[in-house]
Design a protein around this motif. Sequence first.
Motif: not given
Length: 146
Positions: A42-45, A51-60
């Motif tokens: 999943l890609t989570v944007t 807070g520090a949760g902003d951004g784009t993350y890859e989740l495997n």
Amino acid sequence: MLRRIALTAAASVAALSALPATAHATAHASAAAPLSSPSDHLTVTVSGSGGAGDGTYELNCHPTGGTHPDAAKACERLQEVTVWGTDPFAPVPKDSMCTMQYGGPATAHVTGTWQGRPVDATYDRSDGCQISRWDGLVPVLPATSA
């Protein structure tokens, strides 16, 4: 006719029982095991979470990895909310009655593949139902303090 069916069935059982025990185990295990186990990705944007949760993350998941800040707990949460016959990323039903409260400007977009199915889900905190939907996926989505 019935005698022929009974004799054929008896011959089949006899042939199978003559096989070594390892042949039974091998044949049974290969029939039950999937040919391949595709990775859930999943890609989570996230934006506006305060807070520090902003951004784009890859989740495997399966195996766990990626750039998500807490991939192990996120994969664990997804496993918890994945129930046969339901979509853990489903939107709030259109006829839902939701409290009119504002949970902040946070938005998220989740895309990719989960359990072999495509995912393209958007999240916000615009009312009680949306807030609950968001909170149900924490830590996949960041906890907010709004």
